[in-house]
Design an enzyme around this catalytic site. Structure first.
Site, mmCIF file in Angstrom:
data_model
loop_
_atom_site.group_PDB
_atom_site.id
_atom_site.type_symbol
_atom_site.label_atom_id
_atom_site.label_comp_id
_atom_site.label_asym_id
_atom_site.label_seq_id
_atom_site.Cartn_x
_atom_site.Cartn_y
_atom_site.Cartn_z
ATOM 1 N N ASP A 125 0.860 -1.201 0.000
ATOM 2 C CA ASP A 125 0.000 0.000 0.000
ATOM 3 C C ASP A 125 0.889 1.242 0.000
ATOM 4 O OD1 ASP A 125 0.254 -1.212 2.934
ATOM 5 O OD2 ASP A 125 0.333 0.961 3.079
ATOM 6 N N ASP B 5 0.518 3.638 2.323
ATOM 7 C CA ASP B 5 0.243 4.272 3.607
ATOM 8 C C ASP B 5 -0.729 5.438 3.368
ATOM 9 O OD1 ASP B 5 0.680 3.863 6.389
ATOM 10 O OD2 ASP B 5 1.796 5.734 6.450
HETATM 11 N N1 LIG Z 1 1.024 1.222 5.817
HETATM 12 C C1 LIG Z 1 1.576 0.371 6.663
HETATM 13 N N2 LIG Z 1 1.998 0.788 7.894
HETATM 14 C C2 LIG Z 1 2.585 -0.088 8.748
HETATM 15 N N3 LIG Z 1 2.743 -1.390 8.496
HETATM 16 C C3 LIG Z 1 2.339 -1.839 7.312
HETATM 17 N N4 LIG Z 1 2.386 -3.057 6.776
HETATM 18 C C4 LIG Z 1 1.841 -3.002 5.549
HETATM 19 N N5 LIG Z 1 1.437 -1.741 5.256
HETATM 20 C C5 LIG Z 1 1.734 -0.994 6.355
#
Ligand SMILES: Nc1ncnc2[nH]cnc12
Ligand SMILES: CSC[C@H]1O[C@H](OP(=O)(O)O)[C@H](O)[C@@H]1O
Length: 287
Positions: free
Chosen positions: A210, A212
């Site tokens: 992703d 974030d």
């Molecule tokens: N955005 C994210 N923040 C923290 N850990 C993660 N693991 C996978 N995506 C994450």
């Protein structure tokens, strides 16, 4: 039963087993720090003794803050492991790193706040160098294998490790992004510190799931797990294709990390402490 292993794989979110083993056996390994996240699968891959530990336990039962990182690493050390390949699902903080890409990070930034991050306590002080937290030799092999097998791979990058289990606020995410961190996760620390204290080579395959929340998008667990699943076969393929090269690494400074780092006068280290930590300290106790 022969429970020795040279190379360990730590599976992260979505990776609860690896179908690599010939003749696997699951074993319970006790440590002075308690039990690891789950039984450890020990077997052989193409003549190399390897083992597998599901970081969060099978069924994903243990939250990043509740993981017994010390028991996990100690248990692998007890099996004879000298090299750890860890897998971790991460968010991207870098425009050039997209979901489904894979990063071999070379730096860590610690934002955790409630984890036991050393084996050394109760009358012994160890100040170990940790400037380069991942094993460069192993990381190079993983990256080369990824390139040769056609994966979208990134060599190096800073993994910021947050406490979790909540994802970051938008303000936090934007700060991490503006500081130049590349990926974000919740488990590389203290895992990497403890592996170094246990004098084991440690590298990470970070699969990006992703962006974030720094780009006004949202993070949700369903799409993260969907992206993890899309990369599971890639992670297994990279590991399988790297084992030969990693097994061939003969000498590495990771494996003498405690040399010169034990600060406490040996004569003042109690019998109980030195006995409890003998697996880690034994070879240095005569100095
Ligand atoms: N955005 C994210 N923040 C923290 N850990 C993660 N693991 C996978 N995506 C994450
Ligand atoms: C499943 S999303 C958050 C969770 O995923 C990562 O786990 P791991 O590093 O074990 O793959 C991340 O660090 C969080 O713990």
């Amino acid at each position: 039963m022969n429970s020795h292993a040279d190379i360990a794989i730590i599976g992260g979110s979505g990776i609860y087993d690896v179908t690599l083993f010939e003749d696997p056996q699951e074993i319970r390994v006790e440590t002075p720090f308690g039990l690891p996240s789950d039984d450890i699968m020990v077997g052989e891959y193409d003549g190399t003794k390897i083992c597998f530990l599901a970081r969060h336990g099978k069924g994903h039962r243990i939250s990043p803050s509740d993981l017994n990182y010390r028991a996990n690493i100690y248990a692998l050390k007890k099996l004879g492991v000298s090299k750890i390949i860890a897998a971790s699902a991460v968010g991207s903080l870098n425009r050039d790193i997209a979901p489904l890409d894979i990063v071999i990070p070379d730096q860590l930034y610690d934002r955790t706040n409630s984890r036991k991050n050393t084996f050394f306590e109760n009358g012994i002080v160890v100040h170990m160098g940790f400037a380069d937290p991942f094993c460069p030799g192993m990381s190079e092999i993983l990256y080369d294998v990824m390139m040769s097998r056609g994966y979208t791979a990134h060599k190096g990058g800073t993994y910021v490790c947050i406490e979790g289990p909540q994802f970051s606020t938008r303000a936090e995410s934007r700060v991490y992004q503006s500081l130049g961190f590349d990926i974000i996760g919740m488990t590389a620390l203290p895992e990497a510190k403890l592996a170094r204290e246990a004098e084991m080579c440690y590298s990470m395959i970070s699969t990006v799931t992703d962006y974030d929340v720094w780009r006004d998008e949202e993070v949700n667990i369903a799409s993260i797990m969907e992206n993890v699943a899309k990369n599971t076969e890639a992670v297994k393929d990279i590991i399988a294709s790297s084992i030969d090269g990693i097994q061939d690494i003969q000498e590495c400074t990771c494996q003498s990390a405690l040399d010169g780092a034990i600060t406490t006068d040996r004569s003042l280290i109690s019998y109980e402490t030195s006995r409890r930590l003998d697996l880690l300290l034994g070879k240095y106790m005569e100095e």
